[in-house]
Design a protein around this motif. Sequence first.
Motif, PDB file in Angstrom:
ATOM      1  N   PHE A 146       0.835  -1.200   0.000  1.00 18.04           N
ATOM      2  CA  PHE A 146       0.000   0.000   0.000  1.00 18.04           C
ATOM      3  C   PHE A 146       0.871   1.252   0.000  1.00 18.04           C
ATOM      4  O   PHE A 146       0.632   2.189  -0.774  1.00 18.04           O
ATOM      5  CB  PHE A 146      -0.929   0.026   1.212  1.00 18.04           C
ATOM      6  CG  PHE A 146      -1.674   1.337   1.349  1.00 18.04           C
ATOM      7  CD1 PHE A 146      -2.899   1.512   0.736  1.00 18.04           C
ATOM      8  CD2 PHE A 146      -1.124   2.409   2.052  1.00 18.04           C
ATOM      9  CE1 PHE A 146      -3.578   2.731   0.819  1.00 18.04           C
ATOM     10  CE2 PHE A 146      -1.790   3.624   2.151  1.00 18.04           C
ATOM     11  CZ  PHE A 146      -3.019   3.788   1.533  1.00 18.04           C
ATOM     12  N   ALA A 149       2.390   1.848  -3.301  1.00 24.37           N
ATOM     13  CA  ALA A 149       1.401   2.358  -4.249  1.00 24.37           C
ATOM     14  C   ALA A 149       1.092   3.822  -3.972  1.00 24.37           C
ATOM     15  O   ALA A 149       1.018   4.647  -4.895  1.00 24.37           O
ATOM     16  CB  ALA A 149       0.120   1.520  -4.166  1.00 24.37           C
ATOM     17  N   TYR A 150       0.937   4.156  -2.706  1.00 22.86           N
ATOM     18  CA  TYR A 150       0.553   5.523  -2.368  1.00 22.86           C
ATOM     19  C   TYR A 150       1.662   6.512  -2.691  1.00 22.86           C
ATOM     20  O   TYR A 150       1.382   7.629  -3.159  1.00 22.86           O
ATOM     21  CB  TYR A 150       0.172   5.621  -0.887  1.00 22.86           C
ATOM     22  CG  TYR A 150      -0.486   6.938  -0.546  1.00 22.86           C
ATOM     23  CD1 TYR A 150      -1.815   7.175  -0.909  1.00 22.86           C
ATOM     24  CD2 TYR A 150       0.211   7.955   0.094  1.00 22.86           C
ATOM     25  CE1 TYR A 150      -2.426   8.387  -0.627  1.00 22.86           C
ATOM     26  CE2 TYR A 150      -0.394   9.171   0.372  1.00 22.86           C
ATOM     27  CZ  TYR A 150      -1.710   9.371   0.012  1.00 22.86           C
ATOM     28  OH  TYR A 150      -2.307  10.586   0.279  1.00 22.86           O
ATOM     29  N   ILE A 193      -2.790   0.595  -9.011  1.00 25.59           N
ATOM     30  CA  ILE A 193      -4.015  -0.163  -8.710  1.00 25.59           C
ATOM     31  C   ILE A 193      -3.705  -1.651  -8.571  1.00 25.59           C
ATOM     32  O   ILE A 193      -4.275  -2.339  -7.707  1.00 25.59           O
ATOM     33  CB  ILE A 193      -5.076   0.081  -9.801  1.00 25.59           C
ATOM     34  CG1 ILE A 193      -5.494   1.554  -9.811  1.00 25.59           C
ATOM     35  CG2 ILE A 193      -6.284  -0.811  -9.579  1.00 25.59           C
ATOM     36  CD1 ILE A 193      -6.026   2.072  -8.486  1.00 25.59           C
ATOM     37  N   LEU A 196      -2.394  -2.267  -5.117  1.00 27.73           N
ATOM     38  CA  LEU A 196      -3.462  -2.211  -4.123  1.00 27.73           C
ATOM     39  C   LEU A 196      -4.311  -3.477  -4.171  1.00 27.73           C
ATOM     40  O   LEU A 196      -4.709  -4.008  -3.122  1.00 27.73           O
ATOM     41  CB  LEU A 196      -4.328  -0.981  -4.367  1.00 27.73           C
ATOM     42  CG  LEU A 196      -3.641   0.378  -4.156  1.00 27.73           C
ATOM     43  CD1 LEU A 196      -4.589   1.520  -4.498  1.00 27.73           C
ATOM     44  CD2 LEU A 196      -3.117   0.530  -2.728  1.00 27.73           C
ATOM     45  N   ASP A 197      -4.598  -3.966  -5.365  1.00 33.57           N
ATOM     46  CA  ASP A 197      -5.385  -5.195  -5.488  1.00 33.57           C
ATOM     47  C   ASP A 197      -4.637  -6.388  -4.894  1.00 33.57           C
ATOM     48  O   ASP A 197      -5.252  -7.282  -4.291  1.00 33.57           O
ATOM     49  CB  ASP A 197      -5.725  -5.462  -6.955  1.00 33.57           C
ATOM     50  CG  ASP A 197      -6.785  -4.501  -7.492  1.00 33.57           C
ATOM     51  OD1 ASP A 197      -7.484  -3.871  -6.677  1.00 33.57           O
ATOM     52  OD2 ASP A 197      -6.896  -4.386  -8.734  1.00 33.57           O
ATOM     53  N   ALA A 200      -4.946  -5.922  -0.888  1.00 35.12           N
ATOM     54  CA  ALA A 200      -6.248  -5.852  -0.211  1.00 35.12           C
ATOM     55  C   ALA A 200      -6.628  -7.103   0.583  1.00 35.12           C
ATOM     56  O   ALA A 200      -7.073  -6.988   1.733  1.00 35.12           O
ATOM     57  CB  ALA A 200      -7.333  -5.521  -1.233  1.00 35.12           C
ATOM     58  N   LEU A 222      -7.427   1.176   2.254  1.00 37.85           N
ATOM     59  CA  LEU A 222      -6.973   0.809   0.908  1.00 37.85           C
ATOM     60  C   LEU A 222      -8.090   0.951  -0.124  1.00 37.85           C
ATOM     61  O   LEU A 222      -7.891   1.547  -1.197  1.00 37.85           O
ATOM     62  CB  LEU A 222      -6.439  -0.621   0.922  1.00 37.85           C
ATOM     63  CG  LEU A 222      -5.863  -1.135  -0.408  1.00 37.85           C
ATOM     64  CD1 LEU A 222      -4.702  -2.097  -0.170  1.00 37.85           C
ATOM     65  CD2 LEU A 222      -6.932  -1.858  -1.250  1.00 37.85           C
ATOM     66  N   LEU A 223      -9.274   0.414   0.175  1.00 36.13           N
ATOM     67  CA  LEU A 223     -10.359   0.461  -0.808  1.00 36.13           C
ATOM     68  C   LEU A 223     -10.788   1.904  -1.084  1.00 36.13           C
ATOM     69  O   LEU A 223     -11.101   2.268  -2.229  1.00 36.13           O
ATOM     70  CB  LEU A 223     -11.548  -0.354  -0.306  1.00 36.13           C
ATOM     71  CG  LEU A 223     -11.330  -1.869  -0.226  1.00 36.13           C
ATOM     72  CD1 LEU A 223     -12.537  -2.550   0.416  1.00 36.13           C
ATOM     73  CD2 LEU A 223     -11.056  -2.461  -1.609  1.00 36.13           C
ATOM     74  N   LYS A 226      -8.057   3.586  -3.116  1.00 37.14           N
ATOM     75  CA  LYS A 226      -8.145   3.064  -4.484  1.00 37.14           C
ATOM     76  C   LYS A 226      -9.243   3.785  -5.260  1.00 37.14           C
ATOM     77  O   LYS A 226      -9.050   4.181  -6.431  1.00 37.14           O
ATOM     78  CB  LYS A 226      -8.434   1.561  -4.454  1.00 37.14           C
ATOM     79  CG  LYS A 226      -8.658   0.941  -5.832  1.00 37.14           C
ATOM     80  CD  LYS A 226      -9.062  -0.528  -5.732  1.00 37.14           C
ATOM     81  CE  LYS A 226      -9.448  -1.095  -7.087  1.00 37.14           C
ATOM     82  NZ  LYS A 226      -9.893  -2.523  -7.015  1.00 37.14           N
ATOM     83  N   LEU A 230      -8.680   6.079  -8.640  1.00 33.34           N
ATOM     84  CA  LEU A 230      -9.344   5.812  -9.909  1.00 33.34           C
ATOM     85  C   LEU A 230     -10.183   7.006 -10.372  1.00 33.34           C
ATOM     86  O   LEU A 230     -10.314   7.248 -11.578  1.00 33.34           O
ATOM     87  CB  LEU A 230     -10.204   4.555  -9.786  1.00 33.34           C
ATOM     88  CG  LEU A 230      -9.399   3.248  -9.779  1.00 33.34           C
ATOM     89  CD1 LEU A 230     -10.285   2.056  -9.455  1.00 33.34           C
ATOM     90  CD2 LEU A 230      -8.700   3.035 -11.129  1.00 33.34           C
ATOM     91  N   ALA A 271     -15.313   1.090  -7.907  1.00 34.04           N
ATOM     92  CA  ALA A 271     -14.406   1.115  -6.759  1.00 34.04           C
ATOM     93  C   ALA A 271     -15.009   1.901  -5.600  1.00 34.04           C
ATOM     94  O   ALA A 271     -14.869   1.515  -4.431  1.00 34.04           O
ATOM     95  CB  ALA A 271     -13.068   1.708  -7.164  1.00 34.04           C
TER      96      ALA A 271
END
Length: 635
Positions: A146, A149-150, A193, A196-197, A200, A222-223, A226, A230, A271
């Motif tokens: 995470f 990604a962030y 993304i 993150l997937d 999760a 996270l969700l 995300k 998006l 999402a």
Amino acid sequence: MKFILYISVLSTMLCSCGKYLDVVPDGVATIENAFTSRTTAEKYLFTCYSYMPGHGDPATNTFVAGDEFWLPYPQTPQFYYNDPFEYLARGNQGIVNPRLNYWEGRDGGQPLFQGLRDCNIFLENIATVPGMQEREKRRWIAEAKFLKAYYHFWLLRMYGPVPIIRENLDISTGVDEVQVKREPVDSVFNYVIALLDEAAPDLPLVLENENDEHGRITRLVLLSVKAKILVEAASPLFNGNSDYASFGNPDGELLFSSAYDPEKWKRAADACKEAIEACQSAGLELYVFNPSVLSNPISEVTATKMSIRNSVAERWNSEIIWGNTNSLSNTMQALSQARVDPEKINNAGARSLLAPTLKIAELFYTENGVPISEDISWDYENRYAIKTAAAEDRYNLQEGYPTASLHFDRESRFYASLGFDGGTWYGQGQYDDNNAWTLNARAGGYSGRLSVSLFSVTGYWPKKLVHFQNLLQPGDGGGYSIVSYPWPVMRLADLYLLYAEALNEYSGPSPEAYKWINLVRERAGLKSVEESWSTYSRESAKYTTKQGFRSIIHQERLIELAFEGHRYWDIRRWKKAREAFSGNIQGWDIAQQEPELYYRVRTLFTRQFTTKEYFWPISEGSLIRNKKLVQNPGW
């Protein structure tokens, strides 16, 4: 390459400031001994957290980059770090030494590429740690993914196309391989993304041990993040932006697609829906203040305002999805606090510096829930005329006090969010809303300019950010007791409005899209979009078209999330920055004592936002070191 420069300890209790504190150990630790036990591996995970941007710090985020706040200039450095204001808000950013430099980690910016390197080190080595349960290892891996990604997303939002740091390079890597190029924005979004997937499933929905783990990433965080990412990817800045159609790498690879893809909005809407359903299953709901916690009863008007203020300032309330414990509110509260007590006017803790502009005061709706320029019953043309508050105004305005007509008959979020001359300020040890503090901001008044530094340059204060239980202390330079809260990076109202936006952009207005914006409006004491526009607006059918409803959603976001660090990023992603951030920055003539003179509109600054400012420049030094990098257009 194998030396650990940062080994950190996470302070998880809010009373110990919730910071990720860098600790350099005695001697030099190698990567191998950093992963010899659960304890040392956890410290390395917290090192990865330590690069998190300061969401609630005006010296490290973009609060003063646009048109939301203004400051006295130049400012005394002991009270405020000038650089973001001077270089971003006043248009002096450059390529030699860019401010808020997250690319290199300088001048207010975290070294996010170093953070990505440490995340990769963690992911490469966590499997070797003995004595850990596999479930816990998977959770830690998910947290690191995470963060990875962030950090990519933060760089992408700031700089546009960036290199993707999939894994660290070996120490034997040649010079040519070390020099990496920027990748297309769609590739970066897809990579973020995908990370993150992957993460999760291994994150807990909510924290299992809140006292020890506040600030750690959950599946809800996270969700929701995300969904936000998006929405960003689907927005005009990144979706079919023809301004950057020819922008590419030296090898000819184009970095932006100029083709608009409506399916990106469908992906964003899905999402958002998934995130909302997860929040509902975890029991999150829009925060509503419970007056029974007070010793004195309060009016319904004040209770509504407290619901709005405390949705931000009440730590870990029912709608906080992500509170960043690495970014506490103390600085923002001190910068936002007006002098409300005439016996404590020399209190240096009330810095009174972050001044919302007149544009922001005009942004909020009337009490009928529509823009002030549209309301058929509100006198927009005479909004600057002087009017005296009556008894029925007492919960929002000082009875018998002359102030601008602009301050009358506005929605609850106006009064909850803004302090102003003649307005009330509930709290500060005085919890009787029939006798709340009031502001006197005109020349010579206890809330006005009393020094060369500590004052609101526009005549407004962001009251919403200040906890109602804060206390100014008496005496010259007296202290300021702050009820601290982790910065609310994401709360439920934000997610609801993102969902309404994504639904409208994909398929136009619908009962489902109205539902989520209306929930936010209901908490603010407003009628539905449908009823408010049909009954009170000159543009009564505005909500029935995609373009009209888009305008409503945008304004709703700017009102609901005012002062929380979203406005600058939202206006950029909507590609409205040239219009919004250009022109006159205005406030009242605060040097005047008589209301007829004080309530003259005064221009503080005029600037022109240019297309190049949509993305940060990369410094000249980085371009010299890495020949494969290309500068952002216009710089």
